[in-house]
Enzyme design. Sequence first.
Site, PDB file in Angstrom:
ATOM      1  CG  ASP A 272      21.646-104.514  14.638  1.00 59.01           C
ATOM      2  OD1 ASP A 272      21.059-105.697  14.534  1.00 59.01           O
ATOM      3  OD2 ASP A 272      21.586-104.369  15.280  1.00 59.01           O
ATOM      4  CG  ASN A 280      11.339 -99.714  17.243  1.00 58.29           C
ATOM      5  OD1 ASN A 280      10.914 -99.459  15.837  1.00 58.29           O
ATOM      6  ND2 ASN A 280      11.348-100.634  17.094  1.00 58.29           N
ATOM      7  CG  HIS A 285       6.948-100.656  15.875  1.00 59.45           C
ATOM      8  ND1 HIS A 285       7.227-101.862  14.372  1.00 59.45           N
ATOM      9  CD2 HIS A 285       8.371-101.895  16.307  1.00 59.45           C
ATOM     10  CE1 HIS A 285       7.819-102.802  14.907  1.00 59.45           C
ATOM     11  NE2 HIS A 285       8.502-103.350  15.507  1.00 59.45           N
ATOM     12  CG  ASP A 289       7.601-100.100   9.836  1.00 62.95           C
ATOM     13  OD1 ASP A 289       8.945-101.317  11.361  1.00 62.95           O
ATOM     14  OD2 ASP A 289       5.987-100.968  10.644  1.00 62.95           O
ATOM     15  CD  GLU A 316      17.410-105.084  15.036  1.00 67.73           C
ATOM     16  OE1 GLU A 316      17.533-105.417  15.349  1.00 67.73           O
ATOM     17  OE2 GLU A 316      18.664-104.836  16.361  1.00 67.73           O
ATOM     18  NE  ARG A 332      37.423 -98.485  -1.959  1.00 67.96           N
ATOM     19  CZ  ARG A 332      38.937 -98.538  -2.436  1.00 67.96           C
ATOM     20  NH1 ARG A 332      39.848 -98.967  -2.178  1.00 67.96           N
ATOM     21  NH2 ARG A 332      38.820 -99.265  -3.434  1.00 67.96           N
ATOM     22  NE  ARG A 336      29.688 -95.503  -1.754  1.00 65.17           N
ATOM     23  CZ  ARG A 336      30.922 -96.040  -2.245  1.00 65.17           C
ATOM     24  NH1 ARG A 336      32.466 -96.706  -2.722  1.00 65.17           N
ATOM     25  NH2 ARG A 336      30.107 -97.196  -2.960  1.00 65.17           N
TER      26      ARG A 336
END
Length: 413
Positions: A272, A280, A285, A289, A316, A332, A336
């Site tokens: 998230d 936003n 907005h 995007d 999101e 990992r 990363r």
Amino acid sequence: MIYQRYIPAHELFSAQLELLMQNGQLPTVAAHLIGVAAALAMFWPFLDPTAMLLWAGAFLALLLLRSLHMSRALSSHAYRIAPRWVYAWLVLGSAATGTIWSAVYIYAAHHVPITMQYTFLLLILMITAISVGFSVILREYFIVYLFTAIWPIAWWSLANYWEQPYNLVLGLVLLAFCALLVVICDRMYRSFRNMISLNWEREAMSRELGELTHSLRERNRQLRDARQQLTCLANIDELTGLGNRRMANSALNDEINRARRTGACLSLVMLDVDCFKAYNDTYGHPAGDRVLQRLADLMQRATTRAGELVARFGGEEFILILPGACAETALRTAERLRQLVEEEAIPHAGSPQFGVITVSQGLLTLEPGTDAQPGELVSRADQALYRAKQLGRNRVVVAGPSPSADIGAAPPG
Ligand SMILES: Nc1nc2c(ncn2[C@@H]2O[C@H](COP(=O)(O)OP(=O)(O)OP(=O)(O)O)[C@@H](O)[C@H]2O)c(=O)[nH]1
């Protein structure tokens, strides 16, 4: 076109012409050549040799012209383009050769012995009989030959019945012969025409069938493409080009079953964007995007192993499905990815701690031999994600057996 089953008159005529020329060219020349050779051999002692050679030369030239006409008409397809013209010349050639034979007979009747004369007549009849085999494809063509080669001899015999003992009988026999040949020729002509029509119908039908099969194949292909497109649209997220929640659920289901069958690990990461509402609010907005699109690229860069899948789970929030990855490998990968996002350094003035876009992740690994439902896995990974948020964001939390046992694996740097 598909309902048309009868050959149009002009096509039938062209087909008859084609068949006549294809089949008749060689036998015509051969039969007449034999006739000329036999006539020369028979009449040589009785007629003027020079006149005979001239006659033979002229006749051969005529045969050559007829043959050339047929070859040209066949190769240039003139029998289709100008069938009447081709036909007129064929009939003219047929009339000319017929007339030559009857004229020679009538001339020879005054100069050669009667036995020779009748032998010559037999020769003419033989040539006529040979001609009937192929020239009846066009009835009129044969009748013209018959009425120029035999008919004049019949009438000449009748008109000169007193000159030779059998002339009267011969004339009547020849007239009957002509009548018989006309009847035979008419019958044969009709069956030839039927044969051509049937052939044409069969070809037309198989052509139509071919076209139909082709259009059906084309229709099938279009349907398949449309179905693929629909499937694609139903599974792809428009903004990021990643798979959507629907695809993720189905892939997760498949991977759980595969893991159960093969006894391999399966890991799941819920991701998230941190403080995205603030982003936003600050940048608008559309800018939000674009961030989601850049993050989608980064997620794809972080998951390059075969079978790994990234999907947008909603808003999101994203999901990473990592088949075959046990906890350590999956961690990992998640770490990363976290670093990649951080290094991308997308300015985020609304993020009080980091000043750039960061992501939080909840990781769950399904150990071999463990059974679970997709919804359950997602929910547990989501809880780990929630813990990551609680612990300060920009980190990966590995889901433990219970929420209190979750491990915050990557504190912000
Ligand atoms: N630009 C953009 N924003 C989206 C899209 N989908 C969801 N959002 C926004 O994402 C934001 C999610 O906000 P929240 O659920 O409050 O969470 P957050 O602000 O990211 O805070 P944390 O998750 O606690 O870090 C909302 O403002 C949504 O409008 C999208 O497709 N485009």
